[in-house]
Design a protein around this motif. Structure first.
Motif, PDB file in Angstrom:
ATOM      1  N   ILE A 213       1.201  -0.622  -0.502  1.00 18.18           N
ATOM      2  CA  ILE A 213       0.222  -0.127   0.202  1.00 18.18           C
ATOM      3  C   ILE A 213       1.011   1.380  -0.129  1.00 18.18           C
ATOM      4  N   ALA A 214       2.325   1.342   0.784  1.00 16.20           N
ATOM      5  CA  ALA A 214       2.756   2.290   0.758  1.00 16.20           C
ATOM      6  C   ALA A 214       3.079   2.409  -0.759  1.00 16.20           C
ATOM      7  N   VAL A 215       3.414   1.655  -1.468  1.00  9.41           N
ATOM      8  CA  VAL A 215       4.212   1.787  -2.707  1.00  9.41           C
ATOM      9  C   VAL A 215       2.895   2.405  -3.442  1.00  9.41           C
TER      10      VAL A 215
ATOM     11  N   ARG B 160      14.384   2.983  -6.587  1.00 10.55           N
ATOM     12  CA  ARG B 160      14.372   1.553  -5.543  1.00 10.55           C
ATOM     13  C   ARG B 160      14.518   1.828  -3.963  1.00 10.55           C
ATOM     14  N   ARG B 161      13.558   2.634  -4.398  1.00 12.78           N
ATOM     15  CA  ARG B 161      13.377   2.981  -2.868  1.00 12.78           C
ATOM     16  C   ARG B 161      11.898   3.287  -2.922  1.00 12.78           C
ATOM     17  N   PHE B 162      11.830   3.452  -1.297  1.00 10.94           N
ATOM     18  CA  PHE B 162      10.515   3.915  -0.350  1.00 10.94           C
ATOM     19  C   PHE B 162      10.811   5.956  -0.535  1.00 10.94           C
ATOM     20  N   PRO B 163      10.158   6.425  -0.368  1.00  8.75           N
ATOM     21  CA  PRO B 163       9.723   7.264  -0.714  1.00  8.75           C
ATOM     22  C   PRO B 163      10.169   8.081   0.579  1.00  8.75           C
ATOM     23  N   GLU B 164      11.007   9.730   0.774  1.00  8.15           N
ATOM     24  CA  GLU B 164      11.199  10.072   2.586  1.00  8.15           C
ATOM     25  C   GLU B 164      10.213  11.296   2.188  1.00  8.15           C
TER      26      GLU B 164
END
Length: 239
Positions: free
Chosen positions: A124-126, A222-226
């Motif tokens: 869900i975060a993505v 390739r990382r979750f956002p800040e």
């Protein structure tokens, strides 16, 4: 949810008789509990008429229902099943979004869930980063007895400007799971094809282009956002 597949559910939602049975009084926009009936099938649902949408300064009037349906289409394209089946249809109070009602597991502690590493929350975060969800409250997460977590209330998604606000920042800056990267790659291709064409009936060209840019950005890092510096990172109230 129901025992029918998504296509059958959407057919009943779109074509069935829609009977309003109540109202969710805590919602900021008119949100009605209803039942869609077609033949011998009855599906409890949420009906959000466009006429009941509260005007917002940063989203065009009368577009929230379209964004709800667009979020469902993107959810389906990921294969993650985050958004319950959602259609745009006419109803007793005019056109609006109609979405399957989800029964929540009352035994799940939502605060405990929000602090967990549940893979459904990671997805869900993505997803929220892709659709630019400006209002991911804890109460918009619906855990079921089957262990799946649905996300609802996507009327303030797909803005061109970055507006991500969420309670799911626990993975910020961490590497994306490998399966999420593969899903984003497939989503990029779909946005350039059939999915992009479907979204064109619901969103502006600029909003679709911004969605593609967000997918490309996630694939590049390739990382979750800040959390954003120019926009409140957490919605209020958070639940």
């Amino acid at each position: 949810m129901t025992n029918y597949d998504d296509a059958e559910v959407r057919h009943v939602l779109a074509e069935g008789e829609l009977r309003v049975e109540g109202r969710l009084v805590d919602a900021s926009n008119t949100t009605l509990y209803a039942c869609a009936r077609l033949g011998g099938c009855e599906i409890p649902c949420v009906y959000k008429p466009i006429a009941g949408e509260r005007p917002l300064w940063d989203f065009p009037d009368g577009t929230l229902a379209y964004r709800e349906v667009a979020a469902y289409l993107v959810s389906q394209a990921t294969g993650w099943g985050i958004v319950p089946p959602t259609v745009l249809r006419d109803g007793p109070f005019g056109p609006g979004a109609c979405q399957v009602w989800v029964e929540v597991d009352p035994d799940v502690d939502l605060l405990e869930l929000l602090r967990s590493d549940h893979p459904g929350l990671q997805r869900i975060a993505v997803f929220d980063a892709v659709v630019n969800n400006a209002d991911r409250k804890g109460g918009h997460l619906l855990p079921t007895k089957a262990g799946h977590i649905f996300g609802v209330d996507h009327g303030v998604c797909f803005a061109v400007e970055d507006k991500l606000r969420t309670v799911l920042w626990q993975w910020r800056s961490q590497p994306l799971p490998a399966d999420a990267v593969e899903t984003l790659r497939a989503l990029r291709d779909k946005l350039a094809g059939d999915l992009g064409a479907e979204l064109a009936a619901l969103l502006s060209r600029q909003e679709i282009a911004a969605t593609r840019r967000r997918v490309n950005r996630l694939l590049a890092t390739r990382r979750f956002p800040e959390p954003p510096e120019h926009w409140p990172a957490i919605p209020w109230p958070p639940l």
